[in-house]
Design a protein around this motif. Structure first.
Motif, mmCIF file in Angstrom:
data_model
loop_
_atom_site.group_PDB
_atom_site.id
_atom_site.type_symbol
_atom_site.label_atom_id
_atom_site.label_comp_id
_atom_site.label_asym_id
_atom_site.label_seq_id
_atom_site.Cartn_x
_atom_site.Cartn_y
_atom_site.Cartn_z
ATOM 1 N N ASN A 2 0.821 -1.204 0.000
ATOM 2 C CA ASN A 2 0.000 0.000 0.000
ATOM 3 C C ASN A 2 0.850 1.248 0.000
ATOM 4 O O ASN A 2 0.552 2.215 -0.679
ATOM 5 N N GLU A 3 1.938 1.186 0.805
ATOM 6 C CA GLU A 3 2.796 2.350 0.882
ATOM 7 C C GLU A 3 3.456 2.603 -0.471
ATOM 8 O O GLU A 3 3.620 3.748 -0.890
ATOM 9 N N PHE A 6 1.277 4.586 -2.570
ATOM 10 C CA PHE A 6 1.280 6.000 -2.215
ATOM 11 C C PHE A 6 2.485 6.710 -2.817
ATOM 12 O O PHE A 6 2.357 7.766 -3.435
ATOM 13 N N TYR A 7 3.680 6.084 -2.669
ATOM 14 C CA TYR A 7 4.875 6.756 -3.180
ATOM 15 C C TYR A 7 4.834 6.860 -4.695
ATOM 16 O O TYR A 7 5.307 7.834 -5.274
#
Lengths: 162, 314
Positions: A2-3, A6-7
């Motif tokens: 998920n991160e 985002f990035y």
């Protein structure tokens, strides 16, 4: 996972924003700006705020960018031409933005950021509407007055002077 | 993760088949109205004709005209096609068949389809062709103008049902379709006229008027890029019909048959109606079209909103 998403989106925002500012062709700049705003909408969707994301696309991409593009097309001698990127006061502007960057980075460094996400219930559209119409009724109405003034101004400017 | 992936594949498959079928349907309906046979040679009554057309488009040379604005020219077909695919996220095919029931479903569809305007603009500008530019300008002006009455009439449905989720709106019509209520009948008419203009169909197809603009904003495109514009156009037709079905015609609800069948029947019924209009009505002039949007449809939609809002609050 998920991160990483985002990035990925955040990197998209940055790259497109830089393209929008540095491009030479003004029509391309408008398109890069549209991509930037779409990526920001992507961040809103990622952060579980679909209402905000949807409004971002509807207002900015569907409305404002389209008006930009219209204005570019209707302005004579502006499309297909490379226009100067900098104004005469670029040194001053650079100084001010550098100062702002310094102040902001110090504030961000000093702020105790929350490490855990608070369990905030997602605001429903009904709640947003209620707070707009009750708690923030005066600012809300004030906004519409500003918009009306802008509209009247646009009509006055666009009026046929005879 | 893989479930989302499969749903995406299913949507892409549906779009491809639906566009092919719609093109065949359009040719058959036009032939029927003009007392011709239409495609007959490939397959039973020409049913395989769209497959042959697709193969032809896939094999065609992709011509890049001299002097195109490369970035906009290349990106335009994607800007037109991708939002159309995205809109399928919230279309409720039946009680279970919906990719994601967003709580802002209706607004989501309106916002993603508004991205298409940019694609049309890019195609018109990037082609470096005066007909394309004129077509793109006309189309964008038309889409922006008709978006206002369209959103206003959709708003009325949201007010009536009290939710923006697609399944919620379908559920609100359990005891009678929205089209049967008088103020929503008017909203349906405004919606359908505006939506016809949004997808550039006759009588509002002046952006693609062959007699004056060759083919409008996609004049310079060939091969697969042209096919993408074509797929987007026919899928857009399906989307506006599907939204009309969901908002006004009770969605997938209906007796005896399963929900999916009802939904597809109603949607393709509206698609067929759009085609019927195309081969029956003449084209309206640009200025007539714009004044109709701003001087007739928008005030009517606003008045409708005001009056029915008054009665709802009372």
């Amino acid at each position: 996972m998920n991160e990483a998403a985002f990035y990925f989106i955040a990197a998209g925002v940055c790259v497109f924003a830089v393209m929008a500012v540095t491009g030479r062709d003004i029509f391309h700049c408008a398109l890069w700006l549209a991509m930037t705003l779409l990526s920001v909408a992507g961040i809103y969707f990622y952060l579980d705020a679909p209402f905000l994301g949807v409004i971002q696309i509807l207002v900015y991409v569907g409305g404002i960018i389209t008006l930009f593009v219209f204005a570019i097309k209707l302005t004579a001698n502006i499309g297909y031409k490379s226009i100067r990127q900098t104004s005469k006061q670029w040194a001053l502007a650079l100084f001010i933005t550098a100062l702002l960057l310094c102040v902001l980075s110090r504030v961000f460094a000093a702020h105790p950021w929350a490490q855990t996400v608070l369990n905030v219930p997602a605001a429903s559209i009904a709640q947003i509407g209620r707070s707009l119409m009750m708690n923030y009724a005066v600012p809300f109405e004030f906004m519409s007055v500003i918009l009306l003034a802008a509209m009247v101004g646009a009509i006055v400017i666009g009026k046929d002077k005879r | 993760m893989s479930v989302i992936f499969l749903k995406g594949l299913a949507v892409l498959g549906f779009i491809a088949v639906s566009a092919m079928f719609s093109i065949w349907l359009e040719r058959k309906i036009s032939a029927w109205i003009q007392n011709r046979m239409g495609p007959m040679m490939t397959g039973f009554h020409g049913t395989l004709q769209p497959v042959a057309d697709t193969i032809k488009l896939l094999l065609k040379e992709d011509i890049v005209p001299k002097g195109v604005d490369f970035l906009s020219w290349w990106l335009a077909p994607f800007f037109v096609t991708v939002p159309v695919v995205m809109a399928f996220l919230v279309i409720p095919f039946s009680s279970k068949w919906i990719a994601l029931d967003l709580n802002v479903g209706v607004l989501y569809v309106c916002s993603v389809t508004s991205i298409c305007v940019l694609g049309i603009f890019m195609a018109g500008w990037g082609s470096n062709n005066k007909y394309s530019l004129l077509g793109g300008m006309r189309s964008a002006a038309q889409i922006i103008s008709y978006e206002v009455p369209l959103l206003l009439s959709v708003l009325l449905v949201v007010m009536q049902s009290g939710t923006m989720s697609m399944q919620g709106i379908v559920a609100a019509q359990e005891h009678g379709w929205f089209i049967l209520k008088p103020h929503l009948t008017l909203a349906f008419l405004i919606y359908f006229i505006s939506a016809t203009a949004e997808v550039n169909r006759v009588p509002f197809d002046i952006p693609e008027a062959e007699s004056e603009l060759v083919a409008g904003y996609h004049t310079e495109y060939s091969g697969m890029k042209f096919a993408m514009f074509f797929v987007a156009e026919y899928t857009n037709m399906f989307i506006i019909s599907a939204i009309a079905t969901t908002l006004f015609l009770g969605g997938w609800q209906g007796p005896f048959l399963p929900g999916l069948v009802w939904f597809l029947l109603k949607s393709y019924g509206l698609v067929a109606f759009l085609m019927w209009m195309r081969w029956t009505l003449p084209r309206v002039r640009m200025d007539q079209m714009m004044s109709f949007a701003w001087k007739v449809l928008t005030p009517m939609a606003l008045l409708n909103l005001l009056i029915s809002g008054w009665f709802m609050v009372k």
